[in-house]
Design an enzyme around this catalytic site. Structure first.
Site, PDB file in Angstrom:
ATOM      1  N   GLU A   1      71.931  20.189  57.536  1.00  0.00           N
ATOM      2  CA  GLU A   1      70.830  19.452  56.904  1.00  0.00           C
ATOM      3  C   GLU A   1      69.534  20.255  56.978  1.00  0.00           C
ATOM      4  OE1 GLU A   1      71.164  14.959  57.906  1.00  0.00           O
ATOM      5  OE2 GLU A   1      72.220  16.056  59.443  1.00  0.00           O
TER       6      GLU A   1
ATOM      7  N   LYS B   1      78.153   9.283  67.427  1.00  0.00           N
ATOM      8  CA  LYS B   1      77.721  10.157  66.340  1.00  0.00           C
ATOM      9  C   LYS B   1      77.897  11.645  66.628  1.00  0.00           C
ATOM     10  CE  LYS B   1      75.070   9.061  63.251  1.00  0.00           C
ATOM     11  NZ  LYS B   1      75.248   9.054  61.825  1.00  0.00           N
TER      12      LYS B   1
ATOM     13  N   HIS C   1      80.976  15.970  39.253  1.00  0.00           N
ATOM     14  CA  HIS C   1      80.220  14.731  39.530  1.00  0.00           C
ATOM     15  C   HIS C   1      80.613  14.125  40.878  1.00  0.00           C
ATOM     16  CE1 HIS C   1      79.207  14.801  35.177  1.00  0.00           C
ATOM     17  NE2 HIS C   1      80.462  15.178  35.067  1.00  0.00           N
TER      18      HIS C   1
ATOM     19  N   SER D   1      73.480  11.426  68.596  1.00  0.00           N
ATOM     20  CA  SER D   1      72.405  10.466  68.348  1.00  0.00           C
ATOM     21  C   SER D   1      71.929   9.909  69.675  1.00  0.00           C
ATOM     22  CB  SER D   1      72.932   9.339  67.460  1.00  0.00           C
ATOM     23  OG  SER D   1      72.191   8.156  67.666  1.00  0.00           O
TER      24      SER D   1
END
Ligand code: ARG
Length: 468
Positions: A290, A283, A156, A277
């Site tokens: 992704e 960033k 979890h 970014s």
């Protein structure tokens, strides 16, 4: 659109949009090399069987060779055509005249289209197989370095029990091993040759299907001509394998996204595989992970598309089947680079064992060991679970680890605790999980040996000259 293969029966011209919509050349041009190989094998067999004259065969084979050179140079196909089969025939006709039309003796675009895609699947399936082996090699090499790198194991996404980075990475090794097995099975079943099934019913020409099948490297010709031109199982199986394999990559990507966040800080993805970014200068984003995760959806879409396309099509060929190619190409185009990128990302990442260890200490990951101790001394596990739950609550109140509770205090919770027992450290907890397949360094070492033997055997098989 230039000359069609089926003009004779028609009086009216075709609608431009209808022609465009029905054409597959924009994507089946990728099959050119297989189309040429299959055509060469077919026409040579026609010569061997005395169906065409040697002179005709020589002329056609020579023209196919010249076309191959033009294709390699990017000069073919130039003219619009319905599909790659038509484009090749048009080209040959321009080059050598009407004798080119003899190539189409005893075959049809139906068995050609199926054969070309089989050859593509076998070729690219083999390449994917090698890439999976490379990725497995990277996982094993990394695991070897991190047998003692302790990290939290989660359920979890909450701290559960300590594991090692090696154990975690090897879980992916075994997923890839199953993928390799699925691919192998798929390619084995795909090694049947449709050529010579002609349109659907075979041919009255005395062809030698076995010879063509052998020449093209198939195991055997399809025993049923209807099945040969109607079967798209091989495409479904490849894309199904690709879907499962993408699911595995996507799960690893998801973990790398989590691990590389500053909050976790278990690893850093190399600059080469990260992006920044446009607005936030600080960033460093795991875009590729992704994207692989995102593209997994499109491969599932390819599979769904194929299965739905196939459903309800009567035997034999239906134009629906033209939709098989883009699904297969897309799945391969998505999976193959994803495997390579994953290997590179793993090999170039920086791993942070200290951060993993810190995280492994959080969340009372040795609670099960303490309950196991009580159970091993005769207390029913259910009661042991309850007692340790209370101990954990005490630790939360005191903001301390389970191992900081003294033996005397533990005895106050249960007389089943050994007099000198204190909760183990995470290292002791890990070292104790020696069951086969367990997370203990000794068990992982044994697992690594199994994994290394598989990688070695695959490497040897790949270098054997007569690889089947
Ligand atoms: N372009 C077609 C395909 O990819 C080739 C077969 C066409 N056959 C036919 N009878 N229309 O499936």
């Amino acid at each position: 659109m230039a000359s069609k293969m089926w003009g004779g029966r028609f009086q009216g011209g075709a609608d431009t949009l209808a022609l465009q919509y029905g054409a597959s050349l924009p994507f089946d041009r990728r099959l050119t090399i297989y189309e040429l190989t299959a055509s060469t094998a077919h026409v040579q067999m026609l010569g061997e069987q005395g169906i065409l004259e040697e002179r005709e065969v020589a002329e056609i084979v020579d023209a196919l060779g010249r076309l191959g050179v033009e294709y390699a140079d990017g000069r073919f196909p130039k003219e619009p055509a319905e599909d790659i089969h038509t484009a090749v025939e048009n080209y040959l006709t321009k080059l050598i005249g009407p004798v080119a039309g003899k190539l189409h003796t005893a075959r049809s675009r139906n068995d050609q289209a199926a054969t070309d895609l089989h050859l593509y699947v076998l070729d690219y399936g083999t390449r994917i197989g090698h890439t999976i082996r490379d990725l497995q090699g990277a996982l094993v090499e990394l695991a070897e370095q991190h047998v003692d790198t302790i990290m939290p194991g989660f359920t979890h996404l909450q701290p559960a029990q300590p594991v090692s980075l090696a154990h975690h990475l090897l879980a992916y090794f075994w997923m890839m091993e199953r993928d390799a097995g699925r691919l192998h099975d798929c390619l084995n079943r795909s090694a049947q040759c449709p050529l010579g099934a002609a349109a659907l019913a075979g041919t009255s020409f005395p062809i030698d299907r076995q010879a063509v099948s052998d020449e093209l490297g198939f195991d055997a010709p399809y025993p049923n001509s209807l099945d040969a031109v109607s079967d798209r199982d091989f495409a479904v199986e490849l894309v199904s394998f690709a879907s499962i394999c993408m699911a595995h990559l996507s799960r690893l990507c998801e973990e790398m996204i989590i691990w590389s966040s500053p909050q976790f800080g278990f690893m850093e993805i190399a600059d080469a595989y990260a992006t920044g970014s446009s607005i936030m200068p600080q960033k460093k984003n795991p875009d590729l992970c992704e994207l692989i995760r995102g593209k997994t959806g499109r491969v599932y879409g390819d599979l769904q598309g194929l299965l739905t396309m196939l459903k309800g099509t009567p035997l034999a060929y239906n134009k629906d089947f033209q939709e098989d190619k883009e699904a297969v190409f897309d799945a391969v185009d998505t999976l193959l680079p994803a495997l390579t990128l994953m290997e590179s990302m793993l090999r170039t990442a920086t791993w942070k064992p200290e951060r993993m260890r810190e995280a492994a200490e959080l969340g009372f990951p040795t609670a099960t060991d303490v309950a196991d101790h009580l159970a091993s001394r005769g207390l029913p596990f259910r009661e042991a679970h309850e007692i340790v739950g209370k101990l954990v609550r005490l630790c939360i109140e005191r903001n301390c680890a389970l191992s900081e509770i003294s033996a005397t205090e533990l005895r106050g919770f249960s007389g089943y605790f050994d007099a000198d027992y204190t909760a183990p450290s995470v290292d002791e907890s890990l070292a104790a999980r020696t069951s086969y397949g367990g997370a203990a360094p000794s068990a992982v070492q044994a697992q690594l040996e199994e994994a290394k033997a598989i990688v070695k055997a695959a490497e040897e098989a790949a270098t054997e000259p007569d690889e089947s």
